[in-house]
Design a protein around this motif. Structure first.
Motif, mmCIF file in Angstrom:
data_model
loop_
_atom_site.group_PDB
_atom_site.id
_atom_site.type_symbol
_atom_site.label_atom_id
_atom_site.label_comp_id
_atom_site.label_asym_id
_atom_site.label_seq_id
_atom_site.Cartn_x
_atom_site.Cartn_y
_atom_site.Cartn_z
ATOM 1 N N VAL A 198 0.840 -1.188 0.000
ATOM 2 C CA VAL A 198 0.000 0.000 0.000
ATOM 3 C C VAL A 198 0.874 1.236 0.000
ATOM 4 O O VAL A 198 2.060 1.180 0.283
ATOM 5 C CB VAL A 198 -0.949 0.019 1.225
ATOM 6 N N ILE A 199 0.282 2.369 -0.328
ATOM 7 C CA ILE A 199 1.093 3.553 -0.587
ATOM 8 C C ILE A 199 1.787 4.055 0.662
ATOM 9 O O ILE A 199 1.224 4.080 1.740
ATOM 10 C CB ILE A 199 0.260 4.676 -1.208
ATOM 11 N N GLU A 200 3.026 4.423 0.490
ATOM 12 C CA GLU A 200 3.808 5.121 1.490
ATOM 13 C C GLU A 200 3.669 4.519 2.892
ATOM 14 O O GLU A 200 3.522 5.214 3.886
ATOM 15 C CB GLU A 200 3.450 6.602 1.495
ATOM 16 N N GLY A 201 3.658 3.203 2.930
ATOM 17 C CA GLY A 201 3.719 2.502 4.211
ATOM 18 C C GLY A 201 2.613 2.878 5.157
ATOM 19 O O GLY A 201 1.440 2.674 4.883
ATOM 20 N N ASP A 202 2.989 3.469 6.300
ATOM 21 C CA ASP A 202 2.030 3.653 7.374
ATOM 22 C C ASP A 202 1.034 4.786 7.125
ATOM 23 O O ASP A 202 0.197 5.054 7.960
ATOM 24 C CB ASP A 202 2.759 3.909 8.706
ATOM 25 N N GLU A 203 1.100 5.452 5.965
ATOM 26 C CA GLU A 203 0.097 6.476 5.674
ATOM 27 C C GLU A 203 -1.273 5.861 5.446
ATOM 28 O O GLU A 203 -2.280 6.529 5.610
ATOM 29 C CB GLU A 203 0.500 7.320 4.467
ATOM 30 N N PHE A 204 -1.330 4.598 5.083
ATOM 31 C CA PHE A 204 -2.635 3.972 4.919
ATOM 32 C C PHE A 204 -2.890 2.942 6.018
ATOM 33 O O PHE A 204 -3.599 3.193 6.962
ATOM 34 C CB PHE A 204 -2.777 3.358 3.525
ATOM 35 N N VAL A 205 -2.281 1.780 5.924
ATOM 36 C CA VAL A 205 -2.533 0.749 6.929
ATOM 37 C C VAL A 205 -1.335 -0.192 7.014
ATOM 38 O O VAL A 205 -0.761 -0.579 5.997
ATOM 39 C CB VAL A 205 -3.837 -0.025 6.606
ATOM 40 N N GLY A 206 -0.961 -0.532 8.226
ATOM 41 C CA GLY A 206 0.094 -1.496 8.436
ATOM 42 C C GLY A 206 -0.443 -2.917 8.438
ATOM 43 O O GLY A 206 -1.654 -3.147 8.475
ATOM 44 N N ASP A 207 0.458 -3.876 8.438
ATOM 45 C CA ASP A 207 0.060 -5.278 8.364
ATOM 46 C C ASP A 207 -0.815 -5.711 9.537
ATOM 47 O O ASP A 207 -1.652 -6.601 9.405
ATOM 48 C CB ASP A 207 1.301 -6.176 8.303
ATOM 49 N N ASP A 208 -0.604 -5.091 10.701
ATOM 50 C CA ASP A 208 -1.344 -5.503 11.896
ATOM 51 C C ASP A 208 -2.500 -4.570 12.212
ATOM 52 O O ASP A 208 -3.067 -4.624 13.307
ATOM 53 C CB ASP A 208 -0.403 -5.594 13.097
ATOM 54 N N GLU A 209 -2.880 -3.705 11.263
ATOM 55 C CA GLU A 209 -3.957 -2.759 11.500
ATOM 56 C C GLU A 209 -5.226 -3.172 10.751
ATOM 57 O O GLU A 209 -5.165 -3.775 9.681
ATOM 58 C CB GLU A 209 -3.547 -1.348 11.058
ATOM 59 N N SER A 210 -6.363 -2.837 11.347
ATOM 60 C CA SER A 210 -7.649 -3.129 10.728
ATOM 61 C C SER A 210 -8.292 -1.842 10.229
ATOM 62 O O SER A 210 -7.993 -0.750 10.707
ATOM 63 C CB SER A 210 -8.574 -3.817 11.736
ATOM 64 N N VAL A 211 -9.204 -2.004 9.267
ATOM 65 C CA VAL A 211 -9.835 -0.870 8.586
ATOM 66 C C VAL A 211 -11.346 -1.034 8.633
ATOM 67 O O VAL A 211 -11.875 -2.143 8.505
ATOM 68 C CB VAL A 211 -9.376 -0.800 7.116
ATOM 69 N N TYR A 212 -12.025 0.093 8.805
ATOM 70 C CA TYR A 212 -13.467 0.146 8.562
ATOM 71 C C TYR A 212 -13.671 1.040 7.350
ATOM 72 O O TYR A 212 -13.118 2.137 7.274
ATOM 73 C CB TYR A 212 -14.217 0.711 9.770
ATOM 74 N N CYS A 213 -14.459 0.568 6.386
ATOM 75 C CA CYS A 213 -14.679 1.272 5.130
ATOM 76 C C CYS A 213 -16.085 1.850 5.102
ATOM 77 O O CYS A 213 -17.069 1.102 5.191
ATOM 78 C CB CYS A 213 -14.489 0.303 3.961
ATOM 79 N N SER A 214 -16.180 3.170 5.000
ATOM 80 C CA SER A 214 -17.474 3.847 4.961
ATOM 81 C C SER A 214 -17.614 4.596 3.642
ATOM 82 O O SER A 214 -16.787 5.452 3.317
ATOM 83 C CB SER A 214 -17.601 4.819 6.141
ATOM 84 N N ILE A 215 -18.662 4.293 2.902
ATOM 85 C CA ILE A 215 -18.916 4.932 1.617
ATOM 86 C C ILE A 215 -20.158 5.806 1.737
ATOM 87 O O ILE A 215 -21.293 5.317 1.761
ATOM 88 C CB ILE A 215 -19.116 3.889 0.493
ATOM 89 N N ASP A 216 -19.924 7.111 1.864
ATOM 90 C CA ASP A 216 -21.015 8.076 1.770
ATOM 91 C C ASP A 216 -21.239 8.321 0.279
ATOM 92 O O ASP A 216 -20.327 8.755 -0.421
ATOM 93 C CB ASP A 216 -20.617 9.367 2.489
ATOM 94 N N ILE A 217 -22.441 8.053 -0.189
ATOM 95 C CA ILE A 217 -22.695 8.110 -1.622
ATOM 96 C C ILE A 217 -22.506 9.514 -2.182
ATOM 97 O O ILE A 217 -22.289 9.681 -3.389
ATOM 98 C CB ILE A 217 -24.100 7.543 -1.946
ATOM 99 N N ASP A 218 -22.520 10.541 -1.309
ATOM 100 C CA ASP A 218 -22.284 11.888 -1.825
ATOM 101 C C ASP A 218 -20.816 12.152 -2.144
ATOM 102 O O ASP A 218 -20.473 13.200 -2.700
ATOM 103 C CB ASP A 218 -22.858 12.967 -0.908
ATOM 104 N N GLY A 219 -19.930 11.202 -1.823
ATOM 105 C CA GLY A 219 -18.549 11.315 -2.258
ATOM 106 C C GLY A 219 -18.422 11.249 -3.769
ATOM 107 O O GLY A 219 -17.504 11.829 -4.360
ATOM 108 N N LEU A 220 -19.370 10.536 -4.405
ATOM 109 C CA LEU A 220 -19.405 10.510 -5.859
ATOM 110 C C LEU A 220 -19.998 11.810 -6.377
ATOM 111 O O LEU A 220 -20.744 12.498 -5.679
ATOM 112 C CB LEU A 220 -20.227 9.318 -6.343
ATOM 113 N N ASP A 221 -19.672 12.145 -7.601
ATOM 114 C CA ASP A 221 -20.257 13.341 -8.185
ATOM 115 C C ASP A 221 -21.770 13.171 -8.281
ATOM 116 O O ASP A 221 -22.256 12.082 -8.624
ATOM 117 C CB ASP A 221 -19.667 13.571 -9.578
#
Length: 290
Positions: A198-221
């Motif tokens: 993933v990009i630039e290492g710890d700027e996104f997520v490390g191997d031992d980190e978990s993610v929650y993904c939230s998609i607000d539909i207004d993010g799209l045009d």
């Protein structure tokens, strides 16, 4: 029922939960209709996914129905979090369908991620809106300040108050502008391959980190998703958001799609349903690869 979500609750790997909250909407209401519309406009989608070579109906998805809201938002979010936590306790992944973005508070509380990745037109970093800290405009701020999220990555943000932009400049927030989103997603392995790199290492997520993904539909045009409460032009393309979801999914402990309302001909709901399916296909493929 969400199409293809035919697995019994006890055997499920993924559980769809509708959260038709429409309590703090500040412009165009209607998110109470979101879960039903997402289910309805997903009916025409083929079961088979060519990219992963899998069938949605084979991936262990259950639709647990809606958790109906009432007029005490704080109590409702606690109750919704408890329902989602029961999904986590059963070693399944919650798939939350809003409803206004405030319901993400419950998704984060239930899954306890290290990193929150949000697709959103708005920063949602207000400490309170109209005196209410549990407002859809405050959800990312609550996740960081109150729910123990270490970092938030907001993709597609293009508006916010001066105080929000000041908060976004702190080390625990990364904002990816719409014009930078394609390159950022490509850096994640954004073709949907779920690459470990993933990009630039710890700027996104490390191997031992978990993610929650939230998609607000207004993010799209809003040209692609006009059925939402607070439209903001100059947003993301559906393909960019799909590839974001595919790249993030293998690292994720939960996902939501929110802010769909009934003020279009189904464009927003169809996109939300397709993005939810993209998450499941990519997550399941990532689990298989591991």
């Amino acid at each position: 029922m969400f199409p293809g979500a035919t697995t019994d609750r006890e055997a499920a790997s993924y559980v769809v939960v509708g959260a038709p909250l429409d309590a703090t909407t500040t412009f165009q209401p209607g998110t109470r209709f979101g879960p039903d519309r997402v289910r309805r406009f997903a009916e025409t989608f083929d079961d088979y996914d060519r990219k992963t070579g899998s069938y949605f109906s084979d991936l262990g998805v259950c639709d647990a129905g809606d958790v109906r809201p009432w007029d005490d938002t704080d109590a409702y979010l606690d109750h919704l979090a408890a329902e989602l936590r029961s999904v986590v306790y059963d070693d399944a992944v919650p798939l939350l369908v809003g409803g206004e973005h405030t319901v993400t508070h419950a998704g984060v509380a239930a899954t306890d991620p290290d990193v929150l990745v949000v697709c959103d037109a708005h920063l949602d970093l207000r400490d309170a809106y109209d005196g209410n800290p549990l407002n859809h405009a405050c959800v990312t701020r609550r996740a960081i300040d109150d729910l123990g999220v270490d970092r938030a990555v907001i993709i597609g943000a293009r508006t916010g108050s001066e105080a929000e932009w000041d908060r976004a400049a702190e080390a625990d927030v990364t904002v990816v502008a719409p014009e930078d989103a394609r390159a950022w997603v490509d850096g994640l392995g954004g073709d949907g391959g779920g690459d470990d790199e993933v990009i630039e290492g710890d700027e996104f997520v490390g191997d031992d980190e978990s993610v929650y993904c939230s998609i607000d539909i207004d993010g799209l045009d809003p040209g692609f998703a006009p059925g939402t409460g607070t439209m903001e032009p100059f947003g993301l393309s559906p393909r960019t958001v799909r590839d974001l979801v595919r790249a993030v999914a293998p690292h994720a402990v939960g996902c939501d799609v929110v802010e769909v309302n009934d003020r279009d001909d189904g464009q927003a709901a169809a996109l939300a349903g397709k993005l939810l399916r993209a998450f499941v296909f990519a997550h399941a493929a990532g689990e298989t690869d591991d």
